[in-house]
Design a protein around this motif. Structure first.
Motif, mmCIF file in Angstrom:
data_model
loop_
_atom_site.group_PDB
_atom_site.id
_atom_site.type_symbol
_atom_site.label_atom_id
_atom_site.label_comp_id
_atom_site.label_asym_id
_atom_site.label_seq_id
_atom_site.Cartn_x
_atom_site.Cartn_y
_atom_site.Cartn_z
ATOM 1 N N ILE A 1 22.686 46.005 31.362
ATOM 2 C CA ILE A 1 22.513 45.736 32.803
ATOM 3 C C ILE A 1 22.436 47.004 33.642
ATOM 4 O O ILE A 1 22.420 46.931 34.875
ATOM 5 C CB ILE A 1 23.620 44.807 33.362
ATOM 6 N N GLY A 2 22.361 48.150 33.012
ATOM 7 C CA GLY A 2 22.308 49.415 33.738
ATOM 8 C C GLY A 2 21.177 49.472 34.751
ATOM 9 O O GLY A 2 21.332 50.052 35.835
ATOM 10 N N HIS A 3 20.052 48.854 34.429
ATOM 11 C CA HIS A 3 18.903 48.859 35.338
ATOM 12 C C HIS A 3 19.164 48.057 36.614
ATOM 13 O O HIS A 3 18.460 48.225 37.608
ATOM 14 C CB HIS A 3 17.660 48.312 34.619
ATOM 15 N N LEU A 4 20.202 47.221 36.614
ATOM 16 C CA LEU A 4 20.533 46.397 37.782
ATOM 17 C C LEU A 4 21.613 47.036 38.661
ATOM 18 O O LEU A 4 21.801 46.635 39.805
ATOM 19 C CB LEU A 4 21.029 45.020 37.329
ATOM 20 N N LEU A 5 22.312 48.020 38.122
ATOM 21 C CA LEU A 5 23.468 48.590 38.819
ATOM 22 C C LEU A 5 23.073 49.746 39.726
ATOM 23 O O LEU A 5 22.410 50.681 39.304
ATOM 24 C CB LEU A 5 24.503 49.075 37.798
ATOM 25 N N GLU A 6 23.526 49.664 40.965
ATOM 26 C CA GLU A 6 23.385 50.770 41.908
ATOM 27 C C GLU A 6 24.537 51.763 41.719
ATOM 28 O O GLU A 6 24.352 52.963 41.859
ATOM 29 C CB GLU A 6 23.376 50.246 43.345
ATOM 30 N N ARG A 7 25.723 51.222 41.437
ATOM 31 C CA ARG A 7 26.922 52.016 41.144
ATOM 32 C C ARG A 7 27.772 51.230 40.170
ATOM 33 O O ARG A 7 27.785 49.999 40.188
ATOM 34 C CB ARG A 7 27.769 52.251 42.403
ATOM 35 N N TYR A 8 28.526 51.959 39.347
ATOM 36 C CA TYR A 8 29.416 51.334 38.363
ATOM 37 C C TYR A 8 30.650 52.225 38.279
ATOM 38 O O TYR A 8 30.595 53.330 37.753
ATOM 39 C CB TYR A 8 28.688 51.247 37.026
ATOM 40 N N VAL A 9 31.764 51.763 38.854
ATOM 41 C CA VAL A 9 32.967 52.578 39.012
ATOM 42 C C VAL A 9 34.144 51.874 38.361
ATOM 43 O O VAL A 9 34.340 50.675 38.554
ATOM 44 C CB VAL A 9 33.278 52.805 40.516
ATOM 45 N N ARG A 10 34.949 52.628 37.600
ATOM 46 C CA ARG A 10 36.180 52.110 37.035
ATOM 47 C C ARG A 10 37.354 52.830 37.670
ATOM 48 O O ARG A 10 37.357 54.060 37.752
ATOM 49 C CB ARG A 10 36.216 52.303 35.509
ATOM 50 N N ASN A 11 38.338 52.072 38.108
ATOM 51 C CA ASN A 11 39.540 52.603 38.759
ATOM 52 C C ASN A 11 40.746 52.258 37.885
ATOM 53 O O ASN A 11 41.064 51.085 37.713
ATOM 54 C CB ASN A 11 39.724 51.969 40.142
ATOM 55 N N TYR A 12 41.412 53.280 37.351
ATOM 56 C CA TYR A 12 42.589 53.088 36.503
ATOM 57 C C TYR A 12 43.833 53.395 37.326
ATOM 58 O O TYR A 12 44.067 54.548 37.689
ATOM 59 C CB TYR A 12 42.518 54.012 35.280
ATOM 60 N N PRO A 13 44.642 52.375 37.652
ATOM 61 C CA PRO A 13 45.829 52.617 38.474
ATOM 62 C C PRO A 13 46.799 53.580 37.813
ATOM 63 O O PRO A 13 47.109 53.460 36.630
ATOM 64 C CB PRO A 13 46.462 51.225 38.610
ATOM 65 N N LEU A 14 47.259 54.548 38.593
ATOM 66 C CA LEU A 14 48.267 55.490 38.128
ATOM 67 C C LEU A 14 49.655 55.054 38.580
ATOM 68 O O LEU A 14 50.654 55.329 37.934
ATOM 69 C CB LEU A 14 47.972 56.895 38.668
ATOM 70 N N GLN A 15 49.695 54.388 39.729
ATOM 71 C CA GLN A 15 50.962 53.957 40.315
ATOM 72 C C GLN A 15 50.659 52.807 41.253
ATOM 73 O O GLN A 15 49.612 52.770 41.894
ATOM 74 C CB GLN A 15 51.586 55.118 41.077
ATOM 75 N N ALA A 16 51.571 51.860 41.332
ATOM 76 C CA ALA A 16 51.464 50.766 42.295
ATOM 77 C C ALA A 16 52.744 50.759 43.116
ATOM 78 O O ALA A 16 53.834 50.847 42.559
ATOM 79 C CB ALA A 16 51.279 49.427 41.582
ATOM 80 N N VAL A 17 52.615 50.674 44.412
ATOM 81 C CA VAL A 17 53.770 50.672 45.305
ATOM 82 C C VAL A 17 53.703 49.410 46.150
ATOM 83 O O VAL A 17 52.696 49.150 46.809
ATOM 84 C CB VAL A 17 53.789 51.935 46.198
ATOM 85 N N LEU A 18 54.755 48.636 46.119
ATOM 86 C CA LEU A 18 54.836 47.409 46.900
ATOM 87 C C LEU A 18 55.122 47.749 48.356
ATOM 88 O O LEU A 18 56.079 48.472 48.645
ATOM 89 C CB LEU A 18 55.936 46.510 46.331
#
Length: 126
Positions: free
Chosen positions: A35-52
């Motif tokens: 599907i690369g031809h359909l993607l304008e952007r493809y971003v992965r976000n890996y959480p380092l920390q979560a704060v409530l």
């Protein structure tokens, strides 16, 4: 532009590092291939920390780090709804779908996958 957000969890027994290595080294390449031809952007976000409730600065009100429920938050930007439909068609193609599923079974908790179709509002640089 249509923004899709995928919330993904690793399957039991897979370390965060192994999850990330497999996702980046295998699954991302499959996405680019099919599907690369359909993607304008493809971003992965890996959480380092979560704060409530990060805006609440009192020490007893949830400011200590918590574990994120998801291992990666993936953003896919597609040109329009037709591109989203084409992506869905490709993902469900009887020749392609088994390849994607086989790869997902190696590292994903597929039952926990959440996909959000988003209407993004950008205020620009502040």
């Amino acid at each position: 532009m249509v923004k899709l957000i995928f919330m993904l969890k690793r399957k039991d027994g897979i370390s965060p590092q192994a999850f990330r290595e497999h996702y980046e080294g295998s699954h991302v390449k499959l996405a680019q291939k099919y599907i690369g031809h359909l993607l304008e952007r493809y971003v992965r976000n890996y959480p380092l920390q979560a704060v409530l409730n990060p805006s609440n600065q009192s020490q007893d009100a949830g400011t200590s780090p918590i574990t994120s429920e998801y291992d990666v938050i993936t953003e896919m930007y597609l040109r329009d709804a037709l591109a989203v439909q084409e992506m869905s068609r490709i993902f469900n193609d009887p020749d392609i779908n088994p390849i994607l599923v086989e790869d997902e079974l190696k590292f994903l908790d597929r039952a926990s996958t959440l996909m959000l179709v988003c209407d993004q509002v950008d205020t620009g640089t502040v």
